[in-house]
Design an enzyme around this catalytic site. Structure first.
Site, mmCIF file in Angstrom:
data_model
loop_
_atom_site.group_PDB
_atom_site.id
_atom_site.type_symbol
_atom_site.label_atom_id
_atom_site.label_comp_id
_atom_site.label_asym_id
_atom_site.label_seq_id
_atom_site.Cartn_x
_atom_site.Cartn_y
_atom_site.Cartn_z
ATOM 1 N N LYS A 174 0.895 -1.169 0.000
ATOM 2 C CA LYS A 174 0.000 0.000 0.000
ATOM 3 C C LYS A 174 0.927 1.210 0.000
ATOM 4 O O LYS A 174 1.604 1.498 0.980
ATOM 5 C CB LYS A 174 -0.873 -0.088 1.241
ATOM 6 C CG LYS A 174 -1.594 1.080 1.779
ATOM 7 C CD LYS A 174 -2.368 2.018 0.989
ATOM 8 C CE LYS A 174 -2.658 3.221 1.858
ATOM 9 N NZ LYS A 174 -1.694 4.311 1.642
ATOM 10 N N GLU A 177 -0.498 7.805 -0.101
ATOM 11 C CA GLU A 177 -1.403 8.515 -1.011
ATOM 12 C C GLU A 177 -0.712 9.671 -1.740
ATOM 13 O O GLU A 177 -1.126 10.060 -2.822
ATOM 14 C CB GLU A 177 -2.637 9.033 -0.252
ATOM 15 C CG GLU A 177 -2.372 9.764 1.060
ATOM 16 C CD GLU A 177 -2.362 8.825 2.270
ATOM 17 O OE1 GLU A 177 -1.726 7.762 2.166
ATOM 18 O OE2 GLU A 177 -2.975 9.175 3.291
ATOM 19 N N GLY A 226 6.004 4.900 9.591
ATOM 20 C CA GLY A 226 5.174 6.100 9.672
ATOM 21 C C GLY A 226 5.249 6.703 11.060
ATOM 22 O O GLY A 226 6.257 6.563 11.763
ATOM 23 N N THR A 230 -0.095 6.343 14.277
ATOM 24 C CA THR A 230 -0.583 5.392 13.261
ATOM 25 C C THR A 230 0.032 4.020 13.498
ATOM 26 O O THR A 230 -0.647 2.990 13.350
ATOM 27 C CB THR A 230 -0.303 5.923 11.833
ATOM 28 O OG1 THR A 230 -0.852 7.231 11.719
ATOM 29 C CG2 THR A 230 -0.937 5.043 10.779
ATOM 30 N N GLY A 231 1.292 3.987 13.904
ATOM 31 C CA GLY A 231 1.935 2.704 14.219
ATOM 32 C C GLY A 231 1.187 1.973 15.328
ATOM 33 O O GLY A 231 0.983 0.748 15.274
ATOM 34 N N GLU A 248 8.508 0.920 12.101
ATOM 35 C CA GLU A 248 9.602 1.899 12.127
ATOM 36 C C GLU A 248 8.933 3.260 12.223
ATOM 37 O O GLU A 248 8.251 3.686 11.293
ATOM 38 C CB GLU A 248 10.435 1.727 10.851
ATOM 39 C CG GLU A 248 11.789 2.363 10.971
ATOM 40 C CD GLU A 248 11.798 3.736 10.375
ATOM 41 O OE1 GLU A 248 11.537 4.702 11.137
ATOM 42 O OE2 GLU A 248 12.028 3.845 9.171
ATOM 43 N N CYS A 282 13.231 9.657 8.775
ATOM 44 C CA CYS A 282 13.023 9.067 10.098
ATOM 45 C C CYS A 282 14.275 9.189 10.954
ATOM 46 O O CYS A 282 14.202 9.424 12.152
ATOM 47 C CB CYS A 282 12.604 7.612 9.961
ATOM 48 S SG CYS A 282 13.618 6.707 8.796
ATOM 49 N N GLU A 381 9.058 14.820 17.093
ATOM 50 C CA GLU A 381 9.537 14.814 15.712
ATOM 51 C C GLU A 381 8.883 15.962 14.957
ATOM 52 O O GLU A 381 7.663 16.071 14.925
ATOM 53 C CB GLU A 381 9.164 13.474 15.068
ATOM 54 C CG GLU A 381 9.793 13.249 13.725
ATOM 55 C CD GLU A 381 9.543 11.845 13.185
ATOM 56 O OE1 GLU A 381 8.372 11.428 13.129
ATOM 57 O OE2 GLU A 381 10.521 11.167 12.822
HETATM 58 O O1 TXE Z 1 1.956 9.797 8.958
HETATM 59 P P1 TXE Z 1 1.121 8.448 9.084
HETATM 60 P P2 TXE Z 1 1.663 11.108 8.097
HETATM 61 C C1 TXE Z 1 5.786 11.036 10.846
HETATM 62 C C2 TXE Z 1 6.321 12.448 10.695
HETATM 63 C C3 TXE Z 1 5.174 13.166 10.040
HETATM 64 C C4 TXE Z 1 3.990 12.492 10.706
HETATM 65 C C5 TXE Z 1 2.687 12.604 9.965
HETATM 66 O O2 TXE Z 1 6.558 12.986 11.960
HETATM 67 O O3 TXE Z 1 5.188 14.539 10.283
HETATM 68 O O4 TXE Z 1 4.379 11.141 10.798
HETATM 69 O O5 TXE Z 1 2.805 12.062 8.645
HETATM 70 C C6 TXE Z 1 -0.497 5.205 6.117
HETATM 71 N N1 TXE Z 1 -3.632 2.265 8.953
HETATM 72 N N2 TXE Z 1 6.251 10.160 9.787
HETATM 73 O O6 TXE Z 1 0.337 11.650 8.467
HETATM 74 O O7 TXE Z 1 -0.295 8.710 9.406
HETATM 75 C C7 TXE Z 1 -0.477 6.415 5.206
HETATM 76 O O8 TXE Z 1 -1.115 6.088 3.998
HETATM 77 C C8 TXE Z 1 -2.666 1.910 8.104
HETATM 78 C C9 TXE Z 1 7.475 9.453 10.059
HETATM 79 O O9 TXE Z 1 1.899 10.824 6.670
HETATM 80 O O10 TXE Z 1 1.871 7.586 10.029
HETATM 81 C C10 TXE Z 1 0.982 6.698 5.006
HETATM 82 O O11 TXE Z 1 1.424 6.093 3.840
HETATM 83 N N3 TXE Z 1 -1.914 2.819 7.416
HETATM 84 C C11 TXE Z 1 7.839 8.513 9.050
HETATM 85 C C12 TXE Z 1 1.700 6.062 6.184
HETATM 86 O O12 TXE Z 1 0.722 5.262 6.845
HETATM 87 C C13 TXE Z 1 -2.161 4.115 7.612
HETATM 88 C C14 TXE Z 1 7.319 8.555 7.709
HETATM 89 C C15 TXE Z 1 2.246 7.054 7.165
HETATM 90 O O13 TXE Z 1 1.191 7.847 7.620
HETATM 91 C C16 TXE Z 1 -3.170 4.534 8.500
HETATM 92 C C17 TXE Z 1 6.075 9.280 7.580
HETATM 93 C C18 TXE Z 1 -3.913 3.552 9.193
HETATM 94 N N4 TXE Z 1 -4.874 3.861 10.080
HETATM 95 C C19 TXE Z 1 5.609 10.067 8.599
HETATM 96 N N5 TXE Z 1 -3.181 5.885 8.508
HETATM 97 C C20 TXE Z 1 9.108 7.757 9.244
HETATM 98 N N6 TXE Z 1 9.192 6.933 10.284
HETATM 99 O O14 TXE Z 1 10.005 7.870 8.442
HETATM 100 C C21 TXE Z 1 -2.223 6.288 7.646
HETATM 101 N N7 TXE Z 1 -1.601 5.221 7.090
#
Ligand code: TXE
Length: 484
Positions: A174, A177, A226, A230-231, A248, A282, A381
């Protein structure tokens, strides 16, 4: 405008009444492509197809070395199309071309690395007693779900997908978006190389499509990169079906600079660690912990370097591109405005308008000083090019500060003193510690993952193959044959 189909059960799935989402170029604000917000029925169909493919005789008959050869061929293909794919990544994420090129090469390296490993993933035998052969066999887990974020789409897709295919699983990716382009390019390559259902690509909003996947009772593993909230949601959904997760979840990683370090080397390391991908990494070095007596001259020079950085569209291959989207841009610019009002900004802190790219999401590389170690700016972060400076006078104080956040992904230690470097490396709670460097040139082979809220499990390296295998113990009783 490119219309990106999904790939389910060996078929391209084009929009047919489902909600359509737009993908924009962060450098220009222009719409680049459109994707489908997958429905629950489409996700269910992908899981059904993956199960059928995984259990099929056809897939079982593909030998480990053949899976390896396929992955190596993918690496070759990626390199052949490196320039084209770099441009896709650059337009999708906004990152400077040089950084996009490095990501494409890293993706090729993951396929090469795990391709080479595919027929070297071995179990074990355990001595029990005469007449009993005990074998430990590593089997694929089954259906692996890969939820990819938007900051390093091709790299993060490649690192877990290559390991999962090497070990014989059926994968469902997946993509984020905001950034589906390179995952789609990869899907186009895999489309006719694997039995249908072994590689599938789903698109859509994480908050909608994510739960359809993570809560599905017939999946066997989730790899997620992410945010922490969300994790946690992913892990809760997985827990309902007792499905293992590899998470991660980012960090607030420190670069710890001692006064005896090579200042030139440390400064370059500190700078690159926070401006790479506009700080949307990250493992970004988001905190500088500097020894008090070195602070004044170090910061003065660092400010000069920050002010000399070029910011602009990814395709101009400047030092730093834009932030990903309107949401990240509004969040970080509001936070910087507050930091400015509170007197913490020593350079940067403002949004930027680039002539000809007025709708891009640009902000200045920023340094914050005078922030209390417990302040949100030193704890949370930010995910932008914002460096928070903290000061220490003793080694113990440096270690306490380094370990003072909820995260523990990466740390950099800069010192010429062997005792200091080793001691600090041994005390810092982080999954990776770099001494007198930061990042070790990508580190495809090195286990990567976090302590504390930075995550669960490890990706990269040989150890990540364990995420995608399960262990079976087979004990075989035998007796002396009666030959008469
Ligand atoms: O993150 P999300 P977002 C952190 C970083 C950033 C913040 C918000 O601090 O400012 O997160 O970013 C998918 N079930 N990182 O809103 O929500 C979503 O499609 C399953 C750190 O983008 O964590 C996206 O592809 N999946 C980071 C991915 O999860 C879901 C990288 C990350 O989204 C979901 C990105 C759900 N309920 C953001 N909701 C790193 N560790 O490098 C969303 N997603």
């Amino acid at each position: 405008m490119q219309k990106i189909p999904m790939f389910i059960n060996g078929e391209w799935v084009h929009a047919d009444g489902e909600e359509i989402l737009h993908v924009t170029n962060p450098s220009t604000g222009e719409v680049l492509a459109q994707i489908i917000n997958a429905s629950e029925a489409q996700v269910n169909e992908a899981v059904r197809a993956a199960r059928s493919a995984f259990e099929s005789e056809e897939w079982r008959q593909v030998k480990a070395f053949e899976r390896g050869q396929l992955l190596v061929a993918c690496a070759r293909y990626i390199r052949l199309h490196a320039e084209e794919w770099s441009l896709l990544e650059c337009r999708d994420v906004g990152k400077p071309l040089t950084q996009a090129r490095a990501d494409i090469e890293a993706a090729a390296r993951y396929f090469e690395f795990y391709g080479g490993a595919a027929d070297k993933i071995m179990g074990d035998t355990i001595p029990i007693e005469d007449g009993l052969l005990n074998a430990v066999v590593l089997e694929p887990v089954g259906i692996t779900v890969h939820i990819v974020p938007w900051n390093y789409p091709i790299q993060i897709t490649a690192r877990s997908v290559a390991a999962a295919i090497a070990t014989g699983n059926a994968v469902i990716v997946k993509s984020a978006e905001d950034t589906p382009l390179t995952t789609h390019a990869m899907t186009e390559w895999f489309a006719d190389k694997l039995p249908k259902g072994i590689f599938q690509h789903i698109t859509g909003l994480g908050r909608d499509v994510g739960p359809y996947l993570t809560a599905h009772p017939d999946i066997n593993h989730i790899t997620f990169t992410g945010s922490v909230p969300t994790g946690i949601a992913v892990m809760k959904a997985a827990a309902e079906n007792v499905v293992p997760v590899t998470l991660e979840l980012g960090g607030k990683s420190p670069n710890i600079v001692f006064a005896d370090a090579s200042m030139e080397q440390a400064m370059e390391g500190v700078l690159r660690a926070i401006i790479q991908n506009a700080g949307q990494t990250c493992s970004a070095g988001a905190r500088l912990l500097i020894e008090e007596r070195a602070k004044e001259s170090f910061i003065a020079q660092l400010v000069e370097k920050f002010q000399a950085l070029t910011v602009g569209p990814g395709e101009a291959d400047v030092d730093m591109g834009p932030l990903l989207n309107e949401r990240q841009y509004s969040k970080i610019s509001a936070l910087l405005q507050q930091a400015k009002d509170d007197g913490y900004v020593i350079t940067g802190g403002k949004t930027l308008t680039i002539a000809g790219y007025e709708n891009g999401y640009y902000i200045e590389p920023t340094i914050l000083d005078g922030v209390d170690a417990n302040h949100a700016l030193a704890q949370e972060e930010i995910f932008g090019p914002v460096l928070t400076v903290l000061t220490f006078t003793t080694v113990e104080e440096a270690i306490t500060l380094a370990n003072s956040t909820d995260f523990g992904l990466v740390a950099g230690v800069w010192s010429k003193d062997l005792d200091t470097a080793h001691y600090v490396a041994s005390r810092v709670k982080a999954g990776q510690v770099f001494v007198n460097n930061y990042g070790a040139a990508g580190g495809i082979q090195m286990p990567f993952g976090g302590y504390k809220k930075s995550g669960i499990g490890r990706e990269k390296g040989f150890v990540a193959l364990r995420n995608y295998t399960q262990m079976k113990n087979i004990a075989i009783r035998y007796a002396p044959p009666n030959l008469t």
